[in-house]
Scaffold this motif. Structure first.
Motif, PDB file in Angstrom:
ATOM      1  N   ARG A   3      91.162  93.090  -6.104  1.00  0.00           N
ATOM      2  CA  ARG A   3      91.512  92.104  -5.093  1.00  0.00           C
ATOM      3  C   ARG A   3      91.870  92.808  -3.812  1.00  0.00           C
ATOM      4  O   ARG A   3      92.384  93.920  -3.829  1.00  0.00           O
ATOM      5  CB  ARG A   3      92.728  91.290  -5.538  1.00  0.00           C
ATOM      6  CG  ARG A   3      92.437  90.351  -6.672  1.00  0.00           C
ATOM      7  CD  ARG A   3      93.617  89.454  -6.932  1.00  0.00           C
ATOM      8  NE  ARG A   3      93.965  88.713  -5.718  1.00  0.00           N
ATOM      9  CZ  ARG A   3      95.111  88.068  -5.555  1.00  0.00           C
ATOM     10  NH1 ARG A   3      96.012  88.076  -6.495  1.00  0.00           N
ATOM     11  NH2 ARG A   3      95.363  87.403  -4.448  1.00  0.00           N
ATOM     12  N   ARG A   4      91.575  92.135  -2.742  1.00  0.00           N
ATOM     13  CA  ARG A   4      92.031  92.670  -1.464  1.00  0.00           C
ATOM     14  C   ARG A   4      93.547  92.549  -1.389  1.00  0.00           C
ATOM     15  O   ARG A   4      94.099  91.553  -1.855  1.00  0.00           O
ATOM     16  CB  ARG A   4      91.432  91.879  -0.303  1.00  0.00           C
ATOM     17  CG  ARG A   4      89.994  92.145  -0.094  1.00  0.00           C
ATOM     18  CD  ARG A   4      89.438  91.446   1.110  1.00  0.00           C
ATOM     19  NE  ARG A   4      90.281  90.330   1.570  1.00  0.00           N
ATOM     20  CZ  ARG A   4      90.243  89.841   2.782  1.00  0.00           C
ATOM     21  NH1 ARG A   4      89.421  90.321   3.651  1.00  0.00           N
ATOM     22  NH2 ARG A   4      91.017  88.834   3.135  1.00  0.00           N
ATOM     23  N   PRO A   5      94.215  93.521  -0.838  1.00  0.00           N
ATOM     24  CA  PRO A   5      95.675  93.406  -0.718  1.00  0.00           C
ATOM     25  C   PRO A   5      96.042  92.269   0.230  1.00  0.00           C
ATOM     26  O   PRO A   5      95.348  92.021   1.208  1.00  0.00           O
ATOM     27  CB  PRO A   5      96.110  94.754  -0.168  1.00  0.00           C
ATOM     28  CG  PRO A   5      94.884  95.398   0.353  1.00  0.00           C
ATOM     29  CD  PRO A   5      93.704  94.767  -0.318  1.00  0.00           C
ATOM     30  N   THR A   6      97.100  91.598  -0.087  1.00  0.00           N
ATOM     31  CA  THR A   6      97.616  90.543   0.774  1.00  0.00           C
ATOM     32  C   THR A   6      98.535  91.172   1.802  1.00  0.00           C
ATOM     33  O   THR A   6      99.374  91.999   1.471  1.00  0.00           O
ATOM     34  CB  THR A   6      98.392  89.499  -0.058  1.00  0.00           C
ATOM     35  OG1 THR A   6      97.515  88.972  -1.037  1.00  0.00           O
ATOM     36  CG2 THR A   6      98.923  88.394   0.814  1.00  0.00           C
ATOM     37  N   GLU A   7      98.359  90.777   3.028  1.00  0.00           N
ATOM     38  CA  GLU A   7      99.181  91.336   4.105  1.00  0.00           C
ATOM     39  C   GLU A   7     100.034  90.232   4.696  1.00  0.00           C
ATOM     40  O   GLU A   7      99.533  89.176   5.053  1.00  0.00           O
ATOM     41  CB  GLU A   7      98.294  91.931   5.190  1.00  0.00           C
ATOM     42  CG  GLU A   7      99.062  92.560   6.315  1.00  0.00           C
ATOM     43  CD  GLU A   7      98.145  93.200   7.340  1.00  0.00           C
ATOM     44  OE1 GLU A   7      98.218  92.773   8.504  1.00  0.00           O
ATOM     45  OE2 GLU A   7      97.380  94.096   6.977  1.00  0.00           O
ATOM     46  N   VAL A   8     101.322  90.484   4.765  1.00  0.00           N
ATOM     47  CA  VAL A   8     102.258  89.560   5.391  1.00  0.00           C
ATOM     48  C   VAL A   8     102.882  90.302   6.559  1.00  0.00           C
ATOM     49  O   VAL A   8     103.355  91.426   6.401  1.00  0.00           O
ATOM     50  CB  VAL A   8     103.364  89.113   4.402  1.00  0.00           C
ATOM     51  CG1 VAL A   8     104.339  88.177   5.081  1.00  0.00           C
ATOM     52  CG2 VAL A   8     102.749  88.476   3.183  1.00  0.00           C
ATOM     53  N   LYS A   9     102.878  89.678   7.718  1.00  0.00           N
ATOM     54  CA  LYS A   9     103.426  90.344   8.897  1.00  0.00           C
ATOM     55  C   LYS A   9     104.765  89.737   9.279  1.00  0.00           C
ATOM     56  O   LYS A   9     104.928  88.524   9.286  1.00  0.00           O
ATOM     57  CB  LYS A   9     102.456  90.214  10.065  1.00  0.00           C
ATOM     58  CG  LYS A   9     101.177  90.978   9.847  1.00  0.00           C
ATOM     59  CD  LYS A   9     100.301  90.939  11.073  1.00  0.00           C
ATOM     60  CE  LYS A   9      99.041  91.755  10.796  1.00  0.00           C
ATOM     61  NZ  LYS A   9      98.189  91.855  11.957  1.00  0.00           N
ATOM     62  N   PHE A  10     105.703  90.602   9.574  1.00  0.00           N
ATOM     63  CA  PHE A  10     107.011  90.211  10.074  1.00  0.00           C
ATOM     64  C   PHE A  10     107.143  90.759  11.479  1.00  0.00           C
ATOM     65  O   PHE A  10     106.564  91.809  11.798  1.00  0.00           O
ATOM     66  CB  PHE A  10     108.135  90.810   9.219  1.00  0.00           C
ATOM     67  CG  PHE A  10     108.146  90.318   7.804  1.00  0.00           C
ATOM     68  CD1 PHE A  10     108.908  89.211   7.457  1.00  0.00           C
ATOM     69  CD2 PHE A  10     107.413  90.954   6.822  1.00  0.00           C
ATOM     70  CE1 PHE A  10     108.933  88.757   6.155  1.00  0.00           C
ATOM     71  CE2 PHE A  10     107.434  90.506   5.521  1.00  0.00           C
ATOM     72  CZ  PHE A  10     108.191  89.404   5.184  1.00  0.00           C
ATOM     73  N   THR A  11     107.881  90.107  12.303  1.00  0.00           N
ATOM     74  CA  THR A  11     108.116  90.618  13.654  1.00  0.00           C
ATOM     75  C   THR A  11     109.613  90.564  13.959  1.00  0.00           C
ATOM     76  O   THR A  11     110.335  89.697  13.461  1.00  0.00           O
ATOM     77  CB  THR A  11     107.360  89.800  14.714  1.00  0.00           C
ATOM     78  OG1 THR A  11     107.787  88.445  14.651  1.00  0.00           O
ATOM     79  CG2 THR A  11     105.858  89.863  14.512  1.00  0.00           C
TER      80      THR A  11
END
Length: 94
Positions: A3-11
Motif C-alpha cells: 500500500r502507498r503510505p498515508t500522509e497526514v500533514k500538520f502545520t
C-alpha cells in the motif's frame, strides 16, 4: 500486499519558544500504542539585539590608541555576532 503510505500533514507557526522542544507523534492502532516518534526542534530566528557603542572621546588625537566598547545582549539561534570597522577596515577585539 503493498500500500502507498498515508500522509497526514500538520502545520504550526514556529516561534522561538519552540526551540529545543521535543516534537512527538504517537501511532496508535486499535487503541494500542504502536510507536512514538520524537525529534528535537531547532528553530532559527532573528536575534533581538539591543546594542550601544560607548566611546571615550569623539575627537581623538592622531597616532594615539583609542578604546571603545560595545555592550549587547542578544537572543537568537544561532546567536548574533558582532563586527566593527572604520570605513572598510575591520577592527578586532582587544
Amino acid at each position: 500486499v503493498t500500500r502507498r503510505p498515508t500522509e497526514v500533514k500538520f502545520t504550526f507557526r514556529a516561534s522561538k519558544e519552540h526551540h529545543g522542544k521535543v516534537l512527538a507523534c504517537k501511532f496508535v492502532q486499535d487503541e494500542r500504542l504502536i510507536e512514538w516518534k520524537k525529534t528535537n526542534l531547532s528553530v532559527f530566528y532573528k536575534a533581538a539585539v539591543d546594542s550601544e557603542v560607548q566611546t571615550l572621546k569623539r575627537k581623538v588625537r592622531w597616532n594615539t590608541t583609542v578604546q571603545f566598547s560595545i555592550s549587547y545582549s542578544d537572543v537568537g539561534n544561532p546567536s548574533a555576532k558582532h563586527f566593527c570597522r572604520i570605513g572598510s577596515r575591520p577592527l578586532t577585539d582587544a
